[in-house]
Design a protein around this motif. Sequence first.
Motif, short mmCIF file in Angstrom:
data_model
loop_
_atom_site.label_atom_id
_atom_site.label_comp_id
_atom_site.label_asym_id
_atom_site.label_seq_id
_atom_site.Cartn_x
_atom_site.Cartn_y
_atom_site.Cartn_z
N ALA A 51 31.98 63.42 13.41
CA ALA A 51 30.96 63.16 14.43
C ALA A 51 29.57 63.54 13.94
CB ALA A 51 31.30 63.91 15.72
N GLY A 55 27.78 60.07 14.29
CA GLY A 55 27.06 60.04 15.56
C GLY A 55 28.00 60.29 16.73
N GLU A 56 27.40 60.41 17.89
CA GLU A 56 28.17 60.82 19.06
C GLU A 56 29.16 59.75 19.54
OE1 GLU A 56 24.61 58.71 20.57
OE2 GLU A 56 24.91 60.25 19.07
N SER A 60 33.07 60.23 19.04
CA SER A 60 33.88 60.36 20.25
C SER A 60 35.12 59.47 20.20
CB SER A 60 33.04 60.01 21.48
OG SER A 60 31.99 60.93 21.63
N CYS A 90 31.24 64.57 20.94
CA CYS A 90 30.04 64.02 21.56
C CYS A 90 28.91 65.04 21.51
CB CYS A 90 30.34 63.60 22.99
SG CYS A 90 28.98 62.73 23.78
N LEU A 91 29.21 66.27 21.85
CA LEU A 91 28.20 67.32 21.84
C LEU A 91 27.66 67.56 20.43
CD1 LEU A 91 26.73 69.44 23.57
CD2 LEU A 91 28.61 71.00 23.05
N CYS A 92 28.54 67.65 19.45
CA CYS A 92 28.11 67.89 18.07
C CYS A 92 27.30 66.72 17.53
CB CYS A 92 29.31 68.17 17.17
SG CYS A 92 30.10 69.73 17.55
N GLY A 93 27.75 65.50 17.82
CA GLY A 93 27.00 64.32 17.38
C GLY A 93 25.61 64.29 17.98
N LEU A 94 25.50 64.59 19.27
CA LEU A 94 24.18 64.61 19.92
C LEU A 94 23.30 65.73 19.39
CD1 LEU A 94 25.21 63.87 23.61
CD2 LEU A 94 23.82 62.42 22.13
N TYR A 110 29.57 74.77 14.35
CA TYR A 110 30.17 73.88 15.35
C TYR A 110 31.69 74.03 15.40
CZ TYR A 110 25.81 71.21 15.81
OH TYR A 110 24.53 70.81 16.04
#
Length: 173
Positions: A51, A55-56, A60, A90-94, A110
Motif C-alpha cells: 500500500a 497507494g490507498e 486496499s 488505506c490509512l498507510c497509503g493515504l 506502520y
Amino acid sequence: MKPEQKKQIGKWVCYALYLLLLFLLQVTPGVFPAIFGVKPVFLLPAVICAAMFEGEFRGSILAVVAGLLWDTSRLRPFGYSAILLLIFACLCGLLIVYFMRNNVLTALLYCFGGFLVYELIDWLIYFVPYSNGDAIQALYQVVLPRIVYSMLFVPLFYWLSSKLAKRLAVEPQ
C-alpha cells in the motif's frame, strides 16, 4: 486487448501470486520455524508495504484479498482480517501520499502499529474472555513474541514491494 491492459492484468496476477505464496508460507506447518512457540505473520507487513507503493486504493484491494485468504485459515469470523487489513492499508497509503516519506523506517513504524493494533484487538476479543485468568500470560508468551518475530521480515517485504511496484508499473501512453 491493448498492451496497457495486458500489463495491468499481469500486474494483478503477480500480486495475487505474491499474496498466495506469502499466505502459504504463513499457514503451512513446518515451513518456517516456530520461535518461542509462535510463527511469523507475513500478510500484514506485505499488505502495508504494498500500500505504501501502490497507494490507498490499490493497497486496499490487496488488503481485502490478503485478509480473506488469512480468514480462511483462522477460527475467526470471515472478513475479520480483511476489514482490519483494509483499514491499515488505506490509512498507510493515504499517510504516504499526503504526509510522510516512503522509506523503510516508515514501513517499520506502520507495520509495528498495524501489528500492535491487530494483535491487541485479537487478544482482547479472543483471549481475554476465554482465558480463565491466563490472558496476560498469552500476551507475553504468544502476542508479543509474534509481533517481534514478524517485524524481522518488514525490511524484506519493503524491498520486495518496492521492486514489484517498479517492475510492474503501468505507464499510460
